[in-house]
Design an enzyme around this catalytic site. Structure first.
Site, PDB file in Angstrom:
ATOM      1  N   ARG A 200       0.830  -1.199   0.000  1.00 11.32           N
ATOM      2  CA  ARG A 200       0.000   0.000   0.000  1.00 11.32           C
ATOM      3  C   ARG A 200       0.869   1.255   0.000  1.00 11.32           C
ATOM      4  NH1 ARG A 200      -5.127   1.915   1.945  1.00 11.32           N
ATOM      5  NH2 ARG A 200      -5.154   4.101   1.302  1.00 11.32           N
ATOM      6  N   ARG A 209      -5.374   1.584  -5.031  1.00  8.74           N
ATOM      7  CA  ARG A 209      -4.575   0.988  -3.967  1.00  8.74           C
ATOM      8  C   ARG A 209      -4.540  -0.533  -4.088  1.00  8.74           C
ATOM      9  NH1 ARG A 209      -8.213   3.358  -0.130  1.00  8.74           N
ATOM     10  NH2 ARG A 209      -7.698   5.247  -1.200  1.00  8.74           N
ATOM     11  N   ASP A 212      -6.776  -1.822   0.838  1.00  7.06           N
ATOM     12  CA  ASP A 212      -7.354  -0.864   1.783  1.00  7.06           C
ATOM     13  C   ASP A 212      -8.113  -1.680   2.830  1.00  7.06           C
ATOM     14  OD1 ASP A 212      -8.067   1.641   2.776  1.00  7.06           O
ATOM     15  OD2 ASP A 212      -9.937   1.692   1.638  1.00  7.06           O
TER      16      ASP A 212
HETATM   17  N1  LIG Z   1     -12.394   3.932  10.780  1.00  8.28           N
HETATM   18  C1  LIG Z   1     -11.232   4.118  10.115  1.00  8.28           C
HETATM   19  N2  LIG Z   1     -10.666   3.100   9.399  1.00  8.28           N
HETATM   20  C2  LIG Z   1      -9.517   3.300   8.728  1.00  8.28           C
HETATM   21  N3  LIG Z   1      -8.805   4.464   8.721  1.00  8.28           N
HETATM   22  C3  LIG Z   1      -9.314   5.491   9.424  1.00  8.28           C
HETATM   23  C4  LIG Z   1     -10.550   5.364  10.133  1.00  8.28           C
HETATM   24  N4  LIG Z   1     -10.810   6.555  10.725  1.00  8.28           N
HETATM   25  C5  LIG Z   1      -9.808   7.387  10.412  1.00  8.28           C
HETATM   26  N5  LIG Z   1      -8.902   6.760   9.632  1.00  8.28           N
HETATM   27  C6  LIG Z   1      -7.692   7.428   9.119  1.00  8.28           C
HETATM   28  O1  LIG Z   1      -7.901   7.731   7.760  1.00  8.28           O
HETATM   29  C7  LIG Z   1      -6.627   7.885   7.184  1.00  8.28           C
HETATM   30  C8  LIG Z   1      -6.719   7.658   5.671  1.00  8.28           C
HETATM   31  O2  LIG Z   1      -7.017   6.298   5.451  1.00  8.28           O
HETATM   32  P1  LIG Z   1      -7.092   5.750   3.977  1.00  8.28           P
HETATM   33  O3  LIG Z   1      -5.890   6.217   3.175  1.00  8.28           O
HETATM   34  O4  LIG Z   1      -7.313   4.263   4.061  1.00  8.28           O
HETATM   35  O5  LIG Z   1      -8.381   6.509   3.466  1.00  8.28           O
HETATM   36  P2  LIG Z   1      -9.177   6.167   2.202  1.00  8.28           P
HETATM   37  O6  LIG Z   1      -9.460   4.696   2.236  1.00  8.28           O
HETATM   38  O7  LIG Z   1      -8.449   6.678   0.983  1.00  8.28           O
HETATM   39  O8  LIG Z   1     -10.504   6.982   2.354  1.00  8.28           O
HETATM   40  P3  LIG Z   1     -11.764   6.642   3.235  1.00  8.28           P
HETATM   41  O9  LIG Z   1     -11.377   7.018   4.650  1.00  8.28           O
HETATM   42  O10 LIG Z   1     -12.810   7.524   2.659  1.00  8.28           O
HETATM   43  O11 LIG Z   1     -12.071   5.166   3.092  1.00  8.28           O
HETATM   44  C9  LIG Z   1      -5.724   6.917   7.884  1.00  8.28           C
HETATM   45  O12 LIG Z   1      -4.471   7.486   8.100  1.00  8.28           O
HETATM   46  C10 LIG Z   1      -6.433   6.598   9.180  1.00  8.28           C
HETATM   47  O13 LIG Z   1      -5.670   6.988  10.306  1.00  8.28           O
HETATM   48  N1  LIG Z   2     -15.720   0.945  -5.536  1.00 10.98           N
HETATM   49  C1  LIG Z   2     -14.907   1.442  -4.604  1.00 10.98           C
HETATM   50  N2  LIG Z   2     -14.642   2.741  -4.573  1.00 10.98           N
HETATM   51  C2  LIG Z   2     -13.847   3.244  -3.621  1.00 10.98           C
HETATM   52  C3  LIG Z   2     -13.253   2.409  -2.657  1.00 10.98           C
HETATM   53  C4  LIG Z   2     -13.534   1.045  -2.711  1.00 10.98           C
HETATM   54  O1  LIG Z   2     -13.039   0.231  -1.875  1.00 10.98           O
HETATM   55  N3  LIG Z   2     -14.361   0.589  -3.694  1.00 10.98           N
HETATM   56  N4  LIG Z   2     -12.493   2.931  -1.667  1.00 10.98           N
HETATM   57  C5  LIG Z   2     -12.292   4.233  -1.588  1.00 10.98           C
HETATM   58  C6  LIG Z   2     -11.551   4.779  -0.437  1.00 10.98           C
HETATM   59  O2  LIG Z   2     -11.535   3.942   0.595  1.00 10.98           O
HETATM   60  C7  LIG Z   2     -12.778   5.176  -2.578  1.00 10.98           C
HETATM   61  N5  LIG Z   2     -13.604   4.566  -3.571  1.00 10.98           N
END
Ligand SMILES: Nc1ncnc2c1ncn2[C@@H]1O[C@H](COP(=O)(O)OP(=O)(O)OP(=O)(O)O)[C@@H](O)[C@H]1O
Ligand SMILES: Nc1nc2c(c(=O)[nH]1)N=C(CO)CN2
Length: 294
Positions: A200, A209, A212
């Site tokens: 990642r 990614r 995730d």
């Molecule tokens: N419930 C949670 N699960 C995972 N990461 C979290 C959560 N709450 C806050 N975070 C924070 O969010 C930050 C970004 O995580 P990540 O890069 O996986 O986001 P993303 O998957 O791109 O977007 P999203 O948060 O919308 O799924 C991490 O550094 C983490 O500390």
């Molecule tokens: N279909 C799909 N879209 C996304 C996804 C994902 O897991 N599936 N995760 C994201 C950020 O966590 C942003 N957009």
């Protein structure tokens, strides 16, 4: 992880005991607790909110010693352990209850019981991948999750259209449920370690990614034990889970009875599924994530 906080010799007068005069007159009870807590965050931050305040724990113990009279010190130890485990950072606790004035009928110096209890919290983790060998990545990630979770169920794998972010390839998504002894923060760090082990890289928000792993829920909203947190590092429940078909559809598949707290209201995930568009969410490769790919 073997970081611990030890609190010894907390004493108060209680009315626990099988004999009438024990309930009537009371006697001294002395309690030791050993709490397994990841102390690295507080070691770095020097901030009390990153650890367990032992003075508060001592207060809880005294309240239970002085509270409802019980027959057995086993029961007192059990209740103290349960109370200590309500603190999310405590992953495991050992409680020893001493009763040095117990009516033993012979000279003795102390009698004590020790109970050990581990946290066992239901959790939900959403998995996504759209770079590299996504199916293989998800399968090995699920195997790695056993280190942190006792897995109970896994959804089927779904192929989903990317939501948000730049133009990117189709995702594979799945959801697993299980129980954990880890604190929410410790579990999140473990999820992030597994992400890193699978290549990642964090470049742009919502970008493609290899893996995730999102912590969707920690605890059970039906029993009001779900942890609610709103920090940048960790927000619980996951703030976007309720509007994401790529999370809700697999989650309802893994656990048809699942519930999620949305704006303070406990909702059935199956009902939330009915409210979001399922467009772009289709069944993917036919594998059983808990059985295949080992
Ligand atoms: N419930 C949670 N699960 C995972 N990461 C979290 C959560 N709450 C806050 N975070 C924070 O969010 C930050 C970004 O995580 P990540 O890069 O996986 O986001 P993303 O998957 O791109 O977007 P999203 O948060 O919308 O799924 C991490 O550094 C983490 O500390
Ligand atoms: N279909 C799909 N879209 C996304 C996804 C994902 O897991 N599936 N995760 C994201 C950020 O966590 C942003 N957009």
């Amino acid at each position: 992880m073997s970081d611990r906080i030890t609190l010894k010799g907390v004493s108060a007068t209680g009315h626990h005991g099988v004999l009438d005069f024990e309930k009537r007159d009371g006697q001294t009870f002395v309690v030791d607790v050993v709490m397994q807590v990841d102390l690295a965050p507080a070691g770095t931050s020097d901030d009390l909110t990153d650890t367990v305040n032992y003075a508060e724990v001592a207060g809880d113990i005294v309240e239970l010693i002085e509270g409802e009279p019980l027959d057995l010190i086993e029961a007192l130890g059990d209740r103290i352990a349960a109370k200590v485990l309500t603190r999310p950072l405590v992953e495991y606790v050992e409680v020893t209850v001493h009763k040095p004035q117990a009516p033993v009928g012979h000279p003795f110096t102390d009698v004590a019981v020790t109970v050990e209890r581990a946290r066992d919290t239901p959790v939900v983790v959403a998995i996504g991948s759209n770079l590299g060998e996504s199916l293989e990545t998800i399968q090995t990630a699920v195997s790695a999750l056993w280190l942190a979770l006792d897995l109970k169920s896994a959804s089927r794998v779904y192929e989903t259209t990317p939501v948000g972010g730049p133009a990117q390839g189709t995702y594979l998504n799945a959801v697993v449920t299980g129980t954990t002894s880890l604190s929410p923060q410790h579990l999140l760090r473990t999820l992030q370690d597994i992400e890193l082990d699978h290549g990642r890289e964090r470049k742009e928000r919502w970008g493609p990614r290899t893996l995730d792993l999102d912590l969707i829920q920690y605890g059970d909203p039906v029993f009001d034990t779900d942890v609610r947190l709103s920090t940048e590092a960790l927000t619980l429940p996951h703030p976007r889970a309720h509007e994401r078909a790529f999370v809700l559809v697999p989650w309802a598949d893994a656990d048809p009875e699942a519930t999620l707290r949305v704006d303070g209201t406990v909702r059935r995930v199956a009902d939330l599924v009915a409210e979001v568009s399922r467009e772009g969410v289709a069944l993917g490769p036919d594998v059983d994530l808990l059985e295949d790919g080992w």
